[in-house]
Design a protein around this motif. Structure first.
Motif, short mmCIF file in Angstrom:
data_model
loop_
_atom_site.label_atom_id
_atom_site.label_comp_id
_atom_site.label_asym_id
_atom_site.label_seq_id
_atom_site.Cartn_x
_atom_site.Cartn_y
_atom_site.Cartn_z
N VAL A 202 15.31 -5.46 3.41
CA VAL A 202 15.02 -4.34 2.50
C VAL A 202 13.68 -4.67 1.85
CG1 VAL A 202 15.87 -2.98 0.56
CG2 VAL A 202 17.50 -4.11 2.11
N ASP A 203 12.63 -3.96 2.25
CA ASP A 203 11.27 -4.35 1.84
C ASP A 203 10.34 -3.15 2.02
OD1 ASP A 203 8.63 -5.61 1.74
OD2 ASP A 203 9.66 -7.51 2.03
N PRO A 204 9.41 -2.92 1.11
CA PRO A 204 8.44 -1.82 1.31
C PRO A 204 7.52 -2.05 2.49
CG PRO A 204 8.47 -2.57 -0.99
CD PRO A 204 9.24 -3.57 -0.20
N VAL A 205 7.39 -3.33 2.91
CA VAL A 205 6.47 -3.70 3.97
C VAL A 205 7.25 -4.19 5.19
CG1 VAL A 205 4.51 -5.16 4.60
CG2 VAL A 205 4.74 -4.35 2.24
N PHE A 206 6.80 -3.81 6.37
CA PHE A 206 7.40 -4.30 7.61
C PHE A 206 6.87 -5.72 7.83
CE2 PHE A 206 7.76 -4.40 12.36
CZ PHE A 206 9.13 -4.25 12.43
N ALA B 274 14.31 -8.74 12.27
CA ALA B 274 15.61 -8.35 11.73
C ALA B 274 16.30 -7.32 12.62
CB ALA B 274 15.45 -7.81 10.32
N ASP B 275 17.57 -7.08 12.32
CA ASP B 275 18.30 -6.02 13.01
C ASP B 275 17.95 -4.65 12.45
OD1 ASP B 275 20.45 -7.48 14.79
OD2 ASP B 275 20.40 -8.56 12.89
N GLU B 276 17.54 -4.64 11.19
CA GLU B 276 17.27 -3.36 10.55
C GLU B 276 16.27 -3.56 9.41
OE1 GLU B 276 19.91 0.39 8.70
OE2 GLU B 276 20.87 -1.48 9.35
N TRP B 277 15.34 -2.60 9.27
CA TRP B 277 14.37 -2.61 8.19
C TRP B 277 14.58 -1.36 7.34
CZ3 TRP B 277 9.13 0.08 8.43
CH2 TRP B 277 8.43 -0.10 7.23
N LEU B 278 14.77 -1.54 6.04
CA LEU B 278 14.93 -0.43 5.12
C LEU B 278 13.73 -0.43 4.18
CD1 LEU B 278 18.71 -0.85 4.19
CD2 LEU B 278 17.70 0.51 6.03
N PRO B 279 12.77 0.50 4.36
CA PRO B 279 11.55 0.52 3.54
C PRO B 279 11.81 1.10 2.15
CG PRO B 279 11.49 2.29 5.16
CD PRO B 279 12.73 1.50 5.46
N VAL C 198 -3.85 -4.17 2.84
CA VAL C 198 -3.08 -3.54 3.90
C VAL C 198 -2.64 -2.15 3.45
CG1 VAL C 198 -1.03 -3.71 5.35
CG2 VAL C 198 -2.31 -5.78 4.75
N MET C 199 -2.84 -1.16 4.33
CA MET C 199 -2.58 0.23 3.97
C MET C 199 -1.96 0.96 5.16
SD MET C 199 -5.41 2.87 2.42
CE MET C 199 -4.94 4.38 1.58
N ASN C 200 -1.15 1.95 4.89
CA ASN C 200 -0.53 2.77 5.92
C ASN C 200 -1.61 3.59 6.66
OD1 ASN C 200 0.69 5.62 6.68
ND2 ASN C 200 2.35 4.12 6.78
N ALA C 201 -1.57 3.53 7.98
CA ALA C 201 -2.62 4.16 8.78
C ALA C 201 -2.69 5.67 8.58
CB ALA C 201 -2.41 3.81 10.26
N ALA C 202 -1.53 6.32 8.56
CA ALA C 202 -1.52 7.78 8.40
C ALA C 202 -2.05 8.19 7.03
CB ALA C 202 -0.11 8.31 8.61
N THR C 203 -1.67 7.47 6.01
CA THR C 203 -2.17 7.77 4.66
C THR C 203 -3.68 7.59 4.60
OG1 THR C 203 -0.10 7.01 3.70
CG2 THR C 203 -1.99 7.15 2.24
N ALA C 204 -4.17 6.53 5.21
CA ALA C 204 -5.61 6.25 5.20
C ALA C 204 -6.39 7.35 5.92
CB ALA C 204 -5.88 4.90 5.84
N THR C 205 -5.86 7.77 7.06
CA THR C 205 -6.54 8.83 7.82
C THR C 205 -6.66 10.10 6.99
OG1 THR C 205 -5.73 7.93 9.91
CG2 THR C 205 -6.43 10.23 9.91
N GLN D 60 1.00 0.50 10.71
CA GLN D 60 2.08 1.47 10.63
C GLN D 60 3.22 0.97 9.74
OE1 GLN D 60 1.78 4.44 12.03
NE2 GLN D 60 -0.15 3.96 13.04
N GLY D 61 3.41 -0.34 9.70
CA GLY D 61 4.60 -0.92 9.08
C GLY D 61 4.48 -1.14 7.59
N ILE D 62 4.21 -0.10 6.86
CA ILE D 62 4.20 -0.15 5.41
C ILE D 62 4.43 1.26 4.89
CG2 ILE D 62 1.68 0.17 5.23
CD1 ILE D 62 1.74 -1.75 2.80
N ARG D 63 5.10 1.38 3.77
CA ARG D 63 5.36 2.70 3.21
C ARG D 63 4.04 3.45 2.99
NH1 ARG D 63 10.09 4.02 0.06
NH2 ARG D 63 8.63 5.15 -1.26
#
Length: 845
Positions: free
Chosen positions: A211-215, A222-227, A752-759, A786-789
């Protein structure tokens, strides 16, 4: 022919240590190293099991660093500040020690609290030598350490100890089958021992949810990531608890009844109902349909969940209070706060109780114990931020619902035998562990006022950010004399606390600053004298096995740190520095007594009070004392150390001790916290103090929205940080090998920044961007992933140097200048500042 040898020593470059290593020396030059498995059982029992991480390799470059300070230095430029040339001149050791002695003698004649001192990182356990002994002999001083003193695992240190005697709260990875990691990233920030434990558990089939805002690196495995939305972990835990107790109605009833305060009756004031004759807390006996003291031997059927009449007033069991309290935290509410879907909250809760295997047992070495293979682990971003008490309490309640406290596979870390304020359980009269607290003190004594504002500071005091604040903008009645001197050892508060200008403005006004260092750094910009020290591969220290109880409690061991070569320059061991100062100042007798106590030297190995001992003699006596006279320093130099297995009963001593003595864990209802808050509020009110909050002193975990959510709407990004394994506590920030290695981790040296947000904001990979909070701003290159909120950016910690050679040229930035140093940005229970998450705006120019 070249002369080659392997010299056994130890790496303790992180809090996970120690790790046994051998350093390869050819013709007197250290050239490489490897894991040490030579001592019997080290390959099986020691934490690193012969494996090593990158940090010890950096010790070799540190040893031969061309930027090392190779003799004492004196400032000749009276002007101080970031980037101002001190105009150093080299002086001899006698002159340097005489200058320091004169200043310390002057302070000792007056108020010793006007001497500030600080060390940082894992030196607290492995490199401090006689540091603490010297200051005990000198007199009471003020600790000013840095980021570790205000953003450490504060909530766990205080309330983990209060609940089950655990300075650290750890999952029992040997048997755990289901693990939830909350903003914890051992693959990226943990040392070698932690990674070995996680690797073995994953190979065994343990399911892991991150459980983390960052991948993070750990999330990738892990088995599962919850952002999760930053700062909302308490909401997630409260949602799980609500589903378990109010929807699934599945929990370890017997554990809650007999090993927690769940049956204790609570009145309408929120206090335990107490027997009028004995003052003991009461429970309800269904068999006789009446209230009895918790330890009454005649109890026939103990009530866990119910509402009863006691002395004509309504009383509810603590467990009923919990159920009613958490009912507000529905999965839909949790989803709205955390961004974790309601269905996921329900599924995780269901998986938790299913994997807890309630009612099962396991036999280990002919000892039968409850088997509850579910656990959590919280990262420093949670346990060292405001509101951490609420999260730590909720985390322990989640464990207790499955009966997974201090048993195989569960939530561990405690100590049964009381060792000090930070370790062990001291039974109290209410059938619960006794709480260590400081009495309310007026007027304040310490610069951070911890005796006045933080009753629980006895567990973990000294809050550096408040000390800097209180000499610049104190509240009325809290004014303190300005410090006269500061002694800094491997600590960099100007670059690790917050609001750099606030810290810098204080440091440059302190009349005398002594730095014990091996290289120039940001603290030396403010120093008057620099005393160069031996590095890790040039010094002695006997290292017992400490820290990280869940992994360490499976073995006991002692190992020697020793020089692998002769000292490279005109340096001195820190302990010899303090012995020389104690002799010159005139407190040698007190100093030797403190050394005897700190190292627990037994007869006939105690120091005589009137004799000055070289550090090698003290270490030799320590070796003999620890080994009951069987091994001296020479033996440890040759054999490195020894290790032995710990019995199963000792590993799970807390559960066994609690059960045998019928002591209960202080959960789910921490009445002590509520009463403490009421008393503190009353004490402060009597002194006319109305600006300090006590609203979070609650008996049951409660969600309080993070303070950074009050920021202006233009600050629309969460800024979070992380610890890098290579650069833990900033110890290796200037080591080229590790800088090169860190650069191979995506985003490690960038914002580190989310690619879609930056674009959407026309920001490209590699652009320089500004990150601006309410109190400061920084500029650095961005890495798009990609792996960040989308609403979060991440900046690795320990960086932002402007003076330290090599490190200053990397372009790495720090979150530190963005962090407010404020009373209102300080947790009112444990004293940590909000230093892991902040709100900021991002833009290009």
């Amino acid at each position: 022919m070249a002369m080659e040898k392997l010299v056994p020593t130890v790496c303790w470059g992180c809090i996970e240590g120690w790790c046994a290593i051998n350093v390869k020396v050819i013709d007197g030059v250290a050239t490489g190293l490897e894991g040490n498995t030579t001592p019997p059982e080290f390959d099986r029992l020691s934490k690193n099991q012969g494996k090593i991480c990158p940090k010890p390799f950096g010790l070799i470059q540190k040893l031969y660093n061309p930027h090392r300070i190779n003799g004492p230095l004196k400032r000749t430029n009276p002007e101080k500040g970031p980037g101002i040339d001190p105009q150093w001149v080299e002086i001899g050791w006698d002159e340097a020690l005489d200058i320091v002695t004169a200043k310390l003698k002057e302070i000792r004649k007056g108020n010793t609290m006007r001497l500030w001192r600080g060390f940082g990182g894992p030196q607290v356990a492995s490199l401090r030598g006689t540091w603490e002994s010297f200051f005990q002999a000198f007199g009471r001083t003020q600790k000013i350490q840095g980021g570790s003193s205000i953003r450490c695992d504060m909530g766990e240190h205080v309330f983990g100890n209060m609940i089950h005697g655990g300075f650290h709260c750890e999952p029992d990875l040997t048997y755990c089958n289901y693990l939830i990691l909350l903003s914890e990233n051992p693959s990226g920030s943990g040392g070698c021992p932690a990674n070995i434990q996680f690797i073995n558990a994953r190979a065994r089939g343990m399911k892991m949810i991150v459980v983390d805002p960052v991948f993070s690196l750990t999330a990738a495995k892990a088995d599962e990531w919850l952002p999760i939305r930053p700062g909302t972990d308490a909401a997630f835990l409260l949602g799980l608890i609500n589903v378990i107790v109010n929807e699934l109605n599945t929990y370890d009833t017997e554990f809650l009844k007999w090993m927690t305060d769940s049956p204790y009756l609570v009145n309408d004031k929120g206090h335990f109902c107490r027997d009028s004759a004995t003052g003991k807390p009461q429970v309800w006996d269904h068999g006789d349909d009446c209230a009895k003291t918790f330890d009454d031997g005649s109890i026939k059927e103990l009530a866990l969940d119910g509402v009863y009449q006691v002395k004509g007033q309504e009383a509810k069991t603590s467990f009923r209070k919990l159920k009613e309290h958490v009912s507000r935290y529905t999965p839909d509410w949790t989803a709205s706060v955390t961004d974790i879907p309601a269905a996921t909250v329900r599924r995780i809760a269901k998986e938790w109780v299913e994997n807890a295997r309630i009612g099962s047992t396991i036999e280990i070495d002919e000892v039968r114990l409850p088997y509850r293979p579910v656990a959590t682990k919280m990262g420093r971003g949670i346990t060292g931020s405001m509101g951490c008490y609420q999260t730590v309490l909720a985390n322990h309640i989640l464990a207790a619902l499955g009966g997974a406290l201090e048993v195989p596979g569960g939530h561990c870390g405690g100590h049964w035998k009381q060792q000090d304020a930070n370790h062990g359980i001291d039974p109290g009269p209410d059938g619960l562990p006794l709480t260590q607290k400081s009495p309310f003190t007026w007027p304040p004594i310490s610069y951070d006022f911890h005796e006045t504002l933080f009753p629980y500071s006895k567990q973990h005091g000294d809050y550096a950010h408040l000390s800097f604040l209180n000499v610049t903008a104190p509240h009325k009645g809290f004014e303190m004399d300005f410090p006269e001197a500061y002694i800094a050892y491997r600590v960099n508060p100007v670059n690790s606390i917050g609001e750099t200008k606030v810290v810098s403005n204080v440091l440059k006004k302190i009349p005398f600053v002594l730095t014990i260092s091996y290289v120039f750094d940001e603290m030396t910009d403010f120093s008057d004298i620099i005393l160069p020290e031996h590095t890790e591969l040039e010094r002695y220290e006997l290292c017992p096995q400490v820290r990280r109880a869940a992994t360490a409690k499976r073995f006991r061991g002692t190992i020697l740190r020793q020089p692998v070569i002769d000292p490279v320059g005109n340096t001195m061991d820190i302990s010899d520095i303090f012995t020389a100062l104690a002799t010159r100042i005139g407190c040698l007798a007190e100093y030797n007594k403190a050394v005897n106590a700190e190292f627990r030297l037994a007869e006939p190995y105690k120091l005589e009070t009137d004799k000055s001992y070289p550090w090698t003699d003290i270490v030799d006596r320590h070796c003999k004392s620890v080994s009951q006279g069987n091994h001296d320093l020479k033996w440890f130099e040759e054999h490195s150390g020894y290790a032995s297995s710990v019995s199963v009963k000792d590993q799970y001593e807390v559960h066994i001790g609690m059960q045998e003595t019928k002591l209960r864990y202080q959960i789910p209802y921490l009445e002590d916290v509520q009463r403490t808050g009421e008393q503190l509020s009353e004490n402060l009110s009597r002194k006319g103090i109305d600006w300090w909050r006590t609203n979070e002193y609650v008996a049951l975990p409660t969600y309080f929205p993070p303070i950074f959510e009050r920021s202006d709407s233009k600050y629309d990004f969460y800024v979070t940080t992380s610890k890098s394994m290579q650069f833990s506590w900033g110890l290796n920030a200037d080591i080229p090998w590790l800088i090169e290695l860190g650069g191979q981790i995506e985003g490690h040296d960038h914002i580190v920044m989310n690619a879609a947000t930056a674009t959407a904001r026309r920001i490209k990979d590699g652009d320089e961007i500004w990150v601006e909070s309410e109190v400061g701003k920084i500029k650095g290159k961005v890495k798009l992933i990609q792996g960040i909120r989308p609403d979060t950016i991440a900046i690795a910690g320990q960086f932002g140097q402007w003076t330290m050679p090599v490190a200053k040229d990397t372009g790495r930035v720090s979150q530190t200048p963005l962090l407010p140093i404020r009373y209102e940005w300080t947790d009112n229970l444990v004293g940590c500042m909000q230093g892991q998450v902040i709100k900021a705006r991002v833009y290009k120019r």
